[in-house]
Design a protein around this motif. Structure first.
Motif, PDB file in Angstrom:
ATOM      1  N   ASP A  32      75.940  26.023 -53.706  1.00 22.10           N
ATOM      2  CA  ASP A  32      75.562  25.521 -55.050  1.00 22.10           C
ATOM      3  C   ASP A  32      75.178  26.636 -55.933  1.00 22.10           C
ATOM      4  N   LEU A  33      74.456  27.881 -55.379  1.00 23.19           N
ATOM      5  CA  LEU A  33      73.919  28.828 -56.461  1.00 23.19           C
ATOM      6  C   LEU A  33      75.132  29.648 -56.624  1.00 23.19           C
ATOM      7  N   LEU A  34      76.207  29.858 -56.031  1.00 27.56           N
ATOM      8  CA  LEU A  34      77.472  30.607 -56.536  1.00 27.56           C
ATOM      9  C   LEU A  34      78.096  29.836 -57.418  1.00 27.56           C
ATOM     10  N   VAL A  35      78.225  28.509 -57.265  1.00 22.41           N
ATOM     11  CA  VAL A  35      78.704  27.575 -58.121  1.00 22.41           C
ATOM     12  C   VAL A  35      78.099  27.677 -59.629  1.00 22.41           C
ATOM     13  N   ASP A  36      76.838  27.798 -59.480  1.00 22.68           N
ATOM     14  CA  ASP A  36      76.031  27.823 -60.839  1.00 22.68           C
ATOM     15  C   ASP A  36      76.407  29.040 -61.602  1.00 22.68           C
ATOM     16  N   HIS A  53      79.281  32.227 -66.081  1.00 25.43           N
ATOM     17  CA  HIS A  53      80.304  33.307 -66.444  1.00 25.43           C
ATOM     18  C   HIS A  53      81.627  32.589 -66.995  1.00 25.43           C
ATOM     19  N   GLY A  54      81.728  31.280 -66.997  1.00 21.20           N
ATOM     20  CA  GLY A  54      82.856  30.577 -67.397  1.00 21.20           C
ATOM     21  C   GLY A  54      83.988  30.624 -66.285  1.00 21.20           C
ATOM     22  N   VAL A  55      83.531  30.706 -65.032  1.00 26.76           N
ATOM     23  CA  VAL A  55      84.506  30.912 -64.049  1.00 26.76           C
ATOM     24  C   VAL A  55      84.549  29.474 -63.143  1.00 26.76           C
ATOM     25  N   ASP A  56      85.858  28.601 -63.381  1.00 32.11           N
ATOM     26  CA  ASP A  56      85.700  27.591 -62.650  1.00 32.11           C
ATOM     27  C   ASP A  56      86.031  27.450 -61.110  1.00 32.11           C
ATOM     28  N   VAL A  57      85.694  26.902 -60.126  1.00 34.16           N
ATOM     29  CA  VAL A  57      85.937  27.097 -58.746  1.00 34.16           C
ATOM     30  C   VAL A  57      85.966  25.769 -58.151  1.00 34.16           C
ATOM     31  N   ASP A  58      87.051  25.735 -57.429  1.00 31.14           N
ATOM     32  CA  ASP A  58      86.961  24.413 -56.674  1.00 31.14           C
ATOM     33  C   ASP A  58      85.976  24.446 -55.356  1.00 31.14           C
ATOM     34  N   VAL A  59      85.101  23.561 -55.475  1.00 29.96           N
ATOM     35  CA  VAL A  59      84.200  23.425 -54.172  1.00 29.96           C
ATOM     36  C   VAL A  59      84.402  22.858 -53.108  1.00 29.96           C
ATOM     37  N   GLY A  60      84.433  23.508 -52.154  1.00 29.19           N
ATOM     38  CA  GLY A  60      84.659  22.926 -50.821  1.00 29.19           C
ATOM     39  C   GLY A  60      83.195  22.394 -50.087  1.00 29.19           C
ATOM     40  N   ALA A 119      82.655  24.785 -44.094  1.00 27.44           N
ATOM     41  CA  ALA A 119      82.790  26.317 -43.923  1.00 27.44           C
ATOM     42  C   ALA A 119      81.916  26.944 -44.806  1.00 27.44           C
ATOM     43  N   PHE A 120      82.199  28.352 -45.218  1.00 29.01           N
ATOM     44  CA  PHE A 120      81.179  29.223 -46.141  1.00 29.01           C
ATOM     45  C   PHE A 120      82.053  29.998 -46.754  1.00 29.01           C
ATOM     46  N   TYR A 121      83.133  29.511 -47.384  1.00 27.71           N
ATOM     47  CA  TYR A 121      84.225  30.411 -48.038  1.00 27.71           C
ATOM     48  C   TYR A 121      84.282  29.605 -49.628  1.00 27.71           C
ATOM     49  N   MET A 122      84.690  30.421 -50.528  1.00 26.50           N
ATOM     50  CA  MET A 122      85.055  29.947 -51.876  1.00 26.50           C
ATOM     51  C   MET A 122      86.317  30.738 -52.375  1.00 26.50           C
ATOM     52  N   MET A 123      87.039  30.064 -52.942  1.00 24.15           N
ATOM     53  CA  MET A 123      88.271  30.936 -53.632  1.00 24.15           C
ATOM     54  C   MET A 123      87.906  30.869 -55.105  1.00 24.15           C
ATOM     55  N   ILE A 124      87.893  31.991 -55.593  1.00 25.35           N
ATOM     56  CA  ILE A 124      87.681  32.393 -57.015  1.00 25.35           C
ATOM     57  C   ILE A 124      88.900  33.030 -57.718  1.00 25.35           C
ATOM     58  N   PRO A 125      89.420  32.068 -58.809  1.00 29.68           N
ATOM     59  CA  PRO A 125      90.588  32.746 -59.583  1.00 29.68           C
ATOM     60  C   PRO A 125      90.349  34.006 -60.027  1.00 29.68           C
ATOM     61  N   VAL A 126      91.298  34.868 -59.909  1.00 31.02           N
ATOM     62  CA  VAL A 126      91.219  36.439 -60.226  1.00 31.02           C
ATOM     63  C   VAL A 126      92.672  36.692 -61.031  1.00 31.02           C
ATOM     64  N   ASP A 127      92.995  38.039 -61.215  1.00 29.93           N
ATOM     65  CA  ASP A 127      94.104  38.335 -61.862  1.00 29.93           C
ATOM     66  C   ASP A 127      95.177  37.908 -60.917  1.00 29.93           C
ATOM     67  N   ASP A 128      96.628  37.966 -61.662  1.00 31.20           N
ATOM     68  CA  ASP A 128      97.639  37.567 -60.843  1.00 31.20           C
ATOM     69  C   ASP A 128      97.924  38.549 -59.667  1.00 31.20           C
ATOM     70  N   ASP A 129      97.620  39.752 -59.847  1.00 27.56           N
ATOM     71  CA  ASP A 129      97.474  40.846 -58.857  1.00 27.56           C
ATOM     72  C   ASP A 129      96.070  40.555 -57.978  1.00 27.56           C
ATOM     73  N   ASP A 130      96.009  40.028 -57.177  1.00 26.18           N
ATOM     74  CA  ASP A 130      94.605  39.890 -56.652  1.00 26.18           C
ATOM     75  C   ASP A 130      94.522  40.969 -55.608  1.00 26.18           C
ATOM     76  N   GLN A 131      95.558  41.550 -54.960  1.00 24.40           N
ATOM     77  CA  GLN A 131      95.152  42.765 -54.244  1.00 24.40           C
ATOM     78  C   GLN A 131      94.571  43.945 -55.093  1.00 24.40           C
ATOM     79  N   ALA A 132      95.010  44.029 -56.348  1.00 20.86           N
ATOM     80  CA  ALA A 132      94.489  45.088 -57.148  1.00 20.86           C
ATOM     81  C   ALA A 132      93.125  44.746 -57.491  1.00 20.86           C
TER      82      ALA A 132
END
Length: 384
Positions: free
Chosen positions: A303-307, A312-319, A322-335
């Motif tokens: 809940d802290l991370l979601v807040d 900072h305007g980052v919308d995440v899908d909240v599971g 488990a204890f993981y979260m996927m955050i949207p980043v650049d198309d080149d996520d490796q970079a």
């Protein structure tokens, strides 16, 4: 100088684990003196419960240091069967194989079921080792993308129905999910059941995060009508009981499956470690308070991370698990992940490792202070 080794074709099918590669890089930088906020690691940041540690010590003192029966200590197998019955699964101790880690249970399952060219269906984003294990067994992969559906399976059932066919040999379901934390609804699992029965497909139900949920009760696939004879339930002690280094897991399936998988088990690992199995009994029987305390802490961190991301305007899908979260980043996520560790000293795993381009997986198995620090660093380096 000539190379004396002629490597097998199957080992060339796979790459090293991306999650472990990031963790190793973070460890190397820390050894060099860098202050890395490591959000790549897939293990709880809690000590193994003291009573479990003591049970392990007592087992050593009692001389439980030799081989056990290959499929596991009878009392542990019965405790596992009892736990599964509590989940609605018709389980008997003789239908259990105790393994050195949940990974070994999965590996044995793939090797037992998959021949060259068999179709294996994965639900993306999917944990990195499913693909590797399928390829090592010779399987061909088909994939269903859950990302457009908030990582949930129920709204993607039509896509799954288009993918699963009479040619499908195995479907892998992981709920709660690594890397998304999604807990699939009972309706979603019923949809899986209907397709599995219709097309006579075997299913792996990876339930390693089953105890780590927030306000929901995950269903066990093998408990659904029609699934008892076609489901291999895989679970373990690493996540729920913070026993990652103890290496203890198990699978449950039919007598026939256990007989066949037991051949591989006996010829590869012989048995899980004796004294560790004794500690596993204690974990199953006497750690409820410790598990609840850990889950409460994870829920607060989530809940802290979601807040923080919302600020900072980052919308995440909240599971809900488990204890993981996927955050949207650049198309080149490796970079992006390379920049995160090099410039912000924050370790994350590229989403492409899970077949989820454009995302990064973070683990919130870290203190609230370190989670705040990680977000601050990412923001300061224009990564959020």
């Amino acid at each position: 100088m000539s190379d004396a080794y002629d490597f097998s074709e199957r080992i060339g099918r796979v790459e090293p684990s991306a999650t472990l590669a990031i963790s190793n890089l973070a460890a190397e930088k820390e050894a060099e003196g860098a202050d890395i906020v490591d959000l790549s690691v897939g293990e709880p940041d809690f000590d193994t419960p003291a009573n479990v540690v003591e049970a392990g010590k007592d087992a050593l003192d009692a001389g439980h240091t030799g081989y056990t029966s290959s499929n596991g200590v009878p009392r542990l197998k019965e405790a596992i069967a009892e736990k599964l019955r509590g989940n609605g699964v018709d389980a008997d101790a003789d239908e259990v194989i105790v393994t050195p880690g949940g990974k070994q249970a999965l590996y044995e399952t793939f090797q037992t079921l998959i021949d060259e060219g068999d179709e294996v269906v994965l639900l993306d984003p999917a944990w990195v080792s499913y693909e590797a294990m399928a390829k090592l067994a010779g399987g061909d992969l088909s994939r269903v993308d859950l990302a457009p559906h908030g990582f949930q399976l129920e709204p993607a059932l039509a896509d799954l129905a288009e993918t699963v066919s009479d040619d499908t040999e195995l479907l892998v379901v992981n709920s709660p999910s690594n890397p998304t934390g999604a807990v699939f609804s009972e309706a979603a699992l019923e949809g899986v059941r209907d397709l599995a029965v219709e097309h006579d497909v075997a299913v792996i139900s990876d339930e390693i995060y089953e105890r780590i949920t927030y306000g929901v009760e995950p269903a066990s696939l093998a408990s659904l009508d029609g699934m008892a004879d076609r489901t291999v339930t895989v679970n373990g002690f690493s996540k729920a009981y913070s026993m990652t280094g103890w290496r203890l897991g198990y699978l449950h399936a039919t007598d026939e499956f256990v007989g066949e998988a037991g051949k591989l088990h006996s010829h590869s690992v012989s048995c899980a470690t004796n004294f560790v199995q004794r500690a596993g009994i204690e974990a199953l029987e006497n750690t409820e308070d410790a598990v609840e305390e850990m889950c409460d802490a994870f829920a607060d961190r989530r809940d802290l991370l979601v807040d923080l991301f919302d600020e900072h305007g980052v919308d995440v899908d909240v599971g809900d698990g488990a204890f993981y979260m996927m955050i949207p980043v650049d198309d080149d996520d490796q970079a992006w992940c390379e920049r995160a560790i090099e410039e912000a000293s924050v370790a994350c795993v590229p989403g492409s490792a899970f077949n989820a381009d454009g995302f990064a997986r973070i683990s919130y198995a870290a203190s609230e202070e370190r989670l705040r620090e990680a977000v601050d660093r990412l923001v300061a380096n224009d990564l959020l």
